[in-house]
Every structure is written in structure tokens, then in C-alpha cells.
Design a protein around this motif. Sequence first.
Motif, PDB file in Angstrom:
ATOM      1  N   ASP A   1       0.954  -1.386   0.165  1.00 25.90           N
ATOM      2  CA  ASP A   1      -0.196  -0.011   0.179  1.00 25.90           C
ATOM      3  C   ASP A   1       0.955   1.250  -0.007  1.00 25.90           C
ATOM      4  O   ASP A   1       2.143   1.055   0.768  1.00 25.90           O
ATOM      5  N   PRO A   2       0.077   2.423  -0.636  1.00 27.38           N
ATOM      6  CA  PRO A   2       1.190   3.224  -0.075  1.00 27.38           C
ATOM      7  C   PRO A   2       1.308   4.195   1.275  1.00 27.38           C
ATOM      8  O   PRO A   2       0.869   3.469   1.785  1.00 27.38           O
ATOM      9  N   LEU A   3       2.527   5.057   1.179  1.00 21.17           N
ATOM     10  CA  LEU A   3       3.364   4.993   2.588  1.00 21.17           C
ATOM     11  C   LEU A   3       2.306   6.578   2.643  1.00 21.17           C
ATOM     12  O   LEU A   3       2.766   7.394   2.231  1.00 21.17           O
ATOM     13  N   THR A   4       2.102   6.242   4.080  1.00 22.82           N
ATOM     14  CA  THR A   4       1.601   7.974   4.944  1.00 22.82           C
ATOM     15  C   THR A   4       2.832   9.117   5.712  1.00 22.82           C
ATOM     16  O   THR A   4       4.424   7.860   5.697  1.00 22.82           O
ATOM     17  N   PRO A   5       2.671   9.985   5.159  1.00 21.47           N
ATOM     18  CA  PRO A   5       4.296   9.869   5.661  1.00 21.47           C
ATOM     19  C   PRO A   5       4.387  10.624   7.092  1.00 21.47           C
ATOM     20  O   PRO A   5       5.901   9.931   6.750  1.00 21.47           O
ATOM     21  N   GLU A   6       3.484   9.437   7.774  1.00 16.86           N
ATOM     22  CA  GLU A   6       3.813   8.817   8.897  1.00 16.86           C
ATOM     23  C   GLU A   6       4.750   7.925   8.877  1.00 16.86           C
ATOM     24  O   GLU A   6       6.235   7.613   9.864  1.00 16.86           O
ATOM     25  N   GLN A   7       4.701   6.975   8.197  1.00 10.60           N
ATOM     26  CA  GLN A   7       5.249   5.778   7.573  1.00 10.60           C
ATOM     27  C   GLN A   7       6.202   5.448   7.123  1.00 10.60           C
ATOM     28  O   GLN A   7       7.971   5.399   7.456  1.00 10.60           O
ATOM     29  N   CYS A   8       6.854   6.813   6.218  1.00  8.67           N
ATOM     30  CA  CYS A   8       8.205   6.857   5.571  1.00  8.67           C
ATOM     31  C   CYS A   8       8.788   7.839   7.101  1.00  8.67           C
ATOM     32  O   CYS A   8      10.219   7.198   6.509  1.00  8.67           O
ATOM     33  N   GLN A   9       8.508   8.680   7.768  1.00  5.10           N
ATOM     34  CA  GLN A   9       9.219   9.165   9.079  1.00  5.10           C
ATOM     35  C   GLN A   9       9.510   8.088   9.458  1.00  5.10           C
ATOM     36  O   GLN A   9      10.830   8.625  10.167  1.00  5.10           O
ATOM     37  N   ARG A  10       8.799   6.743  10.634  1.00  8.99           N
ATOM     38  CA  ARG A  10       9.296   5.891  10.824  1.00  8.99           C
ATOM     39  C   ARG A  10      10.085   4.549  10.247  1.00  8.99           C
ATOM     40  O   ARG A  10      11.689   5.331  10.860  1.00  8.99           O
ATOM     41  N   LEU A  11       9.953   5.219   9.135  1.00  9.23           N
ATOM     42  CA  LEU A  11      11.273   4.559   8.222  1.00  9.23           C
ATOM     43  C   LEU A  11      12.644   5.005   8.556  1.00  9.23           C
ATOM     44  O   LEU A  11      13.107   4.450   8.201  1.00  9.23           O
TER      45      LEU A  11
ATOM     46  N   PHE B   1      13.317   7.437  10.383  1.00 14.71           N
ATOM     47  CA  PHE B   1      13.876   7.039  11.789  1.00 14.71           C
ATOM     48  C   PHE B   1      14.886   6.456  12.351  1.00 14.71           C
ATOM     49  O   PHE B   1      15.527   6.348  13.022  1.00 14.71           O
ATOM     50  N   THR B   2      14.511   5.047  12.099  1.00 10.23           N
ATOM     51  CA  THR B   2      15.024   3.806  12.610  1.00 10.23           C
ATOM     52  C   THR B   2      16.005   4.006  11.579  1.00 10.23           C
ATOM     53  O   THR B   2      17.421   3.006  12.230  1.00 10.23           O
ATOM     54  N   MET B   3      16.369   4.194  10.627  1.00 10.16           N
ATOM     55  CA  MET B   3      17.336   3.701   9.804  1.00 10.16           C
ATOM     56  C   MET B   3      18.520   4.948  10.591  1.00 10.16           C
ATOM     57  O   MET B   3      19.772   4.346  11.048  1.00 10.16           O
ATOM     58  N   LEU B   4      18.265   6.024  10.972  1.00 14.93           N
ATOM     59  CA  LEU B   4      19.171   6.569  11.412  1.00 14.93           C
ATOM     60  C   LEU B   4      19.533   6.295  12.998  1.00 14.93           C
ATOM     61  O   LEU B   4      20.486   7.554  13.705  1.00 14.93           O
ATOM     62  N   ASN B   5      18.237   5.546  13.497  1.00 12.03           N
ATOM     63  CA  ASN B   5      18.530   5.919  14.865  1.00 12.03           C
ATOM     64  C   ASN B   5      18.786   7.099  15.337  1.00 12.03           C
ATOM     65  O   ASN B   5      18.673   7.696  17.610  1.00 12.03           O
ATOM     66  N   ILE B   6      17.191   8.132  15.124  1.00  8.40           N
ATOM     67  CA  ILE B   6      16.902   9.257  15.961  1.00  8.40           C
ATOM     68  C   ILE B   6      15.990   9.129  16.257  1.00  8.40           C
ATOM     69  O   ILE B   6      14.676   9.224  15.627  1.00  8.40           O
ATOM     70  N   PRO B   7      15.060   9.345  17.585  1.00  6.46           N
ATOM     71  CA  PRO B   7      13.908   8.825  18.041  1.00  6.46           C
ATOM     72  C   PRO B   7      13.058  10.109  16.975  1.00  6.46           C
ATOM     73  O   PRO B   7      12.793  11.609  16.310  1.00  6.46           O
ATOM     74  N   SER B   8      12.061   9.450  16.538  1.00  6.55           N
ATOM     75  CA  SER B   8      10.944  10.928  15.779  1.00  6.55           C
ATOM     76  C   SER B   8      10.321  11.692  16.249  1.00  6.55           C
ATOM     77  O   SER B   8      10.599  13.056  15.873  1.00  6.55           O
ATOM     78  N   GLY B   9      10.354  11.908  17.644  1.00  9.95           N
ATOM     79  CA  GLY B   9       9.961  13.647  18.196  1.00  9.95           C
ATOM     80  C   GLY B   9      10.953  14.292  18.125  1.00  9.95           C
ATOM     81  O   GLY B   9      11.172  15.589  18.710  1.00  9.95           O
ATOM     82  N   LYS B  10      12.322  14.057  17.862  1.00 11.45           N
ATOM     83  CA  LYS B  10      13.496  14.353  18.363  1.00 11.45           C
ATOM     84  C   LYS B  10      13.821  16.032  17.308  1.00 11.45           C
ATOM     85  O   LYS B  10      14.352  16.899  17.160  1.00 11.45           O
ATOM     86  N   ILE B  11      13.180  15.740  15.974  1.00 10.41           N
ATOM     87  CA  ILE B  11      13.801  16.644  14.622  1.00 10.41           C
ATOM     88  C   ILE B  11      12.041  17.318  14.751  1.00 10.41           C
ATOM     89  O   ILE B  11      11.120  16.722  14.350  1.00 10.41           O
TER      90      ILE B  11
END
Length: 64
Positions: A42-52, A54-64
Motif C-alpha cells: 500500500d502507499p506510505l503515509t508521511p508518518e510511515q515514511c518518517q518512521r522508516l 528515523f529507524t535507519m538513523l537511530n534518532i527518536p522521531s520526536g526529536k526533529i
Amino acid sequence: MDYMIEDLMEEVVERGGSDLHVSAGLPPYIRINGKLTPTDRDPLTPEQCQRLIFTMLNIPSGKI
């Protein structure tokens, strides 16, 4: 549906791809032999893109 970067990267490897492309409003794409090919997901939502990403960057999503 929540996507896991590990699952998407596994699909890249299984399909012989070299790159994974994620963009809100589109399904994940895989570069195979130089051509961008959509996955059957299925198409990705903006939130799904951000989670994907940020998991690679190892930065908590609420920090940026």
C-alpha cells in the motif's frame, strides 16, 4: 499497516534490487537493474515514511 525497514530491505535483496525508495503517497519502490519498480504494498503515509527513515538513523522521531 506498519512497515518495518528490515522487511522492506529483505524484499530488495530477494528481488535483486539495489535501492529502496520511500515517498509519502506512493508504495515503496525498488531499483532493479536500474529501473524503479513499485512493490505490491500500500502507499506510505508521511508518518510511515518518517518512521522508516528515523529507524535507519537511530534518532527518536520526536526529536526533529
